[in-house]
Design a protein around this motif. Structure first.
Motif, PDB file in Angstrom:
ATOM      1  N   LEU A 155      -2.209  -3.658   4.650  1.00 51.10           N
ATOM      2  CA  LEU A 155      -2.919  -3.079   5.794  1.00 51.10           C
ATOM      3  C   LEU A 155      -3.225  -4.146   6.843  1.00 51.10           C
ATOM      4  O   LEU A 155      -2.994  -3.950   8.041  1.00 51.10           O
ATOM      5  CB  LEU A 155      -4.201  -2.413   5.287  1.00 51.10           C
ATOM      6  CG  LEU A 155      -5.061  -1.615   6.250  1.00 51.10           C
ATOM      7  CD1 LEU A 155      -5.811  -0.528   5.475  1.00 51.10           C
ATOM      8  CD2 LEU A 155      -6.087  -2.509   6.940  1.00 51.10           C
ATOM      9  N   PRO A 197      -3.346   0.421   9.973  1.00 55.71           N
ATOM     10  CA  PRO A 197      -3.755   0.821   8.614  1.00 55.71           C
ATOM     11  C   PRO A 197      -2.828   1.837   7.945  1.00 55.71           C
ATOM     12  O   PRO A 197      -2.396   1.609   6.805  1.00 55.71           O
ATOM     13  CB  PRO A 197      -5.167   1.370   8.832  1.00 55.71           C
ATOM     14  CG  PRO A 197      -5.677   0.624  10.020  1.00 55.71           C
ATOM     15  CD  PRO A 197      -4.488   0.456  10.913  1.00 55.71           C
ATOM     16  N   VAL A 201      -0.641   0.878   4.630  1.00 57.07           N
ATOM     17  CA  VAL A 201      -0.737   1.588   3.353  1.00 57.07           C
ATOM     18  C   VAL A 201       0.617   2.162   2.956  1.00 57.07           C
ATOM     19  O   VAL A 201       1.030   2.080   1.795  1.00 57.07           O
ATOM     20  CB  VAL A 201      -1.797   2.701   3.451  1.00 57.07           C
ATOM     21  CG1 VAL A 201      -1.793   3.564   2.187  1.00 57.07           C
ATOM     22  CG2 VAL A 201      -3.183   2.108   3.660  1.00 57.07           C
TER      23      VAL A 201
END
Length: 289
Positions: A155, A197, A201
């Motif tokens: 991330l 982010p 992920v």
């Protein structure tokens, strides 16, 4: 370390999809032999052995480090893994891995951003859309996060990659003799904080197994799917439609492959849903931006 025996299937073979559930140590042996330099496999084995010992204690079997039948082999394996890692603790390995991931994010981000700026002057009208698309930046962030393998480092690395892409683009633009709009730089740096982010992920998940792997690839496929129709319908007058068609095709191919290669049939629907929802969010973001 001895090579993988010829009679065993490779680490990515579909023959392991059912077998590795009841034989995780056997699968991990094959996986580790195929990638001996991957510290993540060794760390997985240590965690697996720790859970095995804890589970035995909870079940009343009292298997621990003092048990000569099971505890000693577990301690021996753990010690050998530590020696294989050069005597480094897991925290040291994690910090070094994070530092390497961030270094890769900075170098790749600045390089991709600079190439994007120079590409606007080098490429012809039919291929200039490649330098005006966020797809290459998203792919770079996804791949850097995939290199990091773990969610939190991935991330952070994805956000750093996108931010460095914008910084590299701005620096290269100044070197070329042009100027940057402050509002544009702020916009893309903000986008890096928002898009980093989920891309991070997704990249980290794509390096794993099972449902998360499929969803990870579906997300990056959805990014390309969502940007393709936007470019095709909104900025087609100033760009070449063939680029957006190719980007859409690549995104559909990635998402389809992620769904088809799902480990279980029940993973297909979440994988497809991840691709569709990501494409919808990306398309809506571009239309509102």
């Amino acid at each position: 370390m001895r090579p993988l025996p010829d009679f065993l299937p490779g680490p990515n073979s579909r023959k392991w999809h059912g077998r590795r559930l009841h034989d995780p140590i056997g699968f991990q042996r094959v996986h580790t032999l195929a990638r001996p330099l991957d510290t993540g496999e060794m760390q997985w084995l240590v965690r697996y052995l720790g859970r095995h010992r804890t589970g035995n204690r909870l079940n009343g079997s009292h298997v621990g480090a003092s048990d000569p039948a099971t505890g000693a082999p577990v301690a021996s394996v753990t010690m050998q893994i530590t020696q294989h890692e050069g005597g480094r603790s897991s925290a040291t390995v994690a910090r070094r891995s994070l530092a390497q991931g961030l270094a890769a994010a900075v170098v790749i981000g600045l390089g991709v951003g600079a190439l994007t700026a120079y590409g606007q002057g080098w490429l012809s009208d039919s291929t200039a859309s490649f330098s005006n698309s966020a797809g290459p930046w998203s792919l770079a962030a996804f791949l850097v996060a995939r290199y990091n393998r773990r969610v939190l480092p991935g991330l952070i690395a994805a956000m750093a990659t996108l931010a460095c892409c914008e910084l590299g683009y701005a620096i290269a633009t100044v070197i070329r003799g042009d100027s940057n709009s402050t509002s544009t730089v702020v916009f893309w740096l903000t986008a890096a904080l928002l898009a980093g982010p989920p891309l991070g992920v997704a990249g980290a998940w794509s390096s794993g197994r099972g449902l998360r792997r499929g969803v990870g690839f579906a997300v990056i496929g959805g990014v390309l799917i969502g940007e393709g129709p936007y470019g095709w319908t909104t900025v087609a007058d100033t760009t070449d439609w063939r680029y957006w068609a190719i980007e859409l095709l690549i995104g559909v191919t990635i998402a389809t492959a992620a769904a088809v290669r799902s480990q279980y049939p029940r993973h297909v629907l979440p994988t497809v849903a991840a691709a569709i929802s990501t494409a919808a969010v990306v398309f809506a973001f571009y239309r509102l931006a």
